[in-house]
Design a protein around this motif. Structure first.
Motif, mmCIF file in Angstrom:
data_model
loop_
_atom_site.group_PDB
_atom_site.id
_atom_site.type_symbol
_atom_site.label_atom_id
_atom_site.label_comp_id
_atom_site.label_asym_id
_atom_site.label_seq_id
_atom_site.Cartn_x
_atom_site.Cartn_y
_atom_site.Cartn_z
ATOM 1 N N THR A 1 0.865 -1.170 0.000
ATOM 2 C CA THR A 1 0.000 0.000 0.000
ATOM 3 C C THR A 1 0.910 1.231 0.000
ATOM 4 N N ARG A 2 0.351 2.379 -0.222
ATOM 5 C CA ARG A 2 1.147 3.615 -0.208
ATOM 6 C C ARG A 2 1.822 3.801 1.155
ATOM 7 N N GLU A 3 1.085 3.546 2.212
ATOM 8 C CA GLU A 3 1.632 3.691 3.560
ATOM 9 C C GLU A 3 2.789 2.724 3.795
ATOM 10 N N GLN A 4 2.631 1.479 3.362
ATOM 11 C CA GLN A 4 3.700 0.498 3.519
ATOM 12 C C GLN A 4 4.924 0.885 2.700
ATOM 13 N N ASP A 5 4.703 1.479 1.552
ATOM 14 C CA ASP A 5 5.806 1.892 0.694
ATOM 15 C C ASP A 5 6.622 3.017 1.329
ATOM 16 N N GLU A 6 5.987 3.839 2.130
ATOM 17 C CA GLU A 6 6.669 4.965 2.768
ATOM 18 C C GLU A 6 7.416 4.563 4.042
ATOM 19 N N ARG B 1 10.515 -3.073 -0.356
ATOM 20 C CA ARG B 1 10.135 -1.894 -1.150
ATOM 21 C C ARG B 1 10.676 -1.976 -2.580
ATOM 22 N N HIS C 1 8.671 -2.287 -6.225
ATOM 23 C CA HIS C 1 8.895 -1.323 -7.306
ATOM 24 C C HIS C 1 9.432 -1.986 -8.569
#
Length: 79
Positions: free
Chosen positions: A10-15, A37, A41
């Motif tokens: 998710t976006r949060e996990q990616d950050e 990550r 990607h």
């Protein structure tokens, strides 16, 4: 040859790996988060292994562990 190993975040996990850089957690935790990550990607296992100077098997183990943890959480298993 087996299927390509790939995780999705998710976006949060990616950050999260980016936020970990500024924290006091052990370097191995930061590295594992970055492995996950990079795979999300589109980096292949072999490329990640070369980047970290790890074996491809070590990268696969990190990714499989991540997938197992996510699956358990999705099922509501906390331990």
């Amino acid at each position: 040859m087996g299927a390509r190993l790939r995780v999705f975040l998710t976006r949060e996990q990616d950050e999260t790996p980016l936020k970990l850089r500024a924290t006091n957690v052990p370097q191995k935790v930061k590295d594992r988060a970055e492995v996950i990550r990079l795979n999300a990607h589109g980096w292949y296992v072999e490329k990640i292994a070369g980047h970290f100077k790890w074996t491809a098997q070590t990268v696969r183990e990190v990714l499989h562990r991540w997938k197992k943890i996510r699956h358990r959480r999705a099922l509501g298993i906390t331990r």
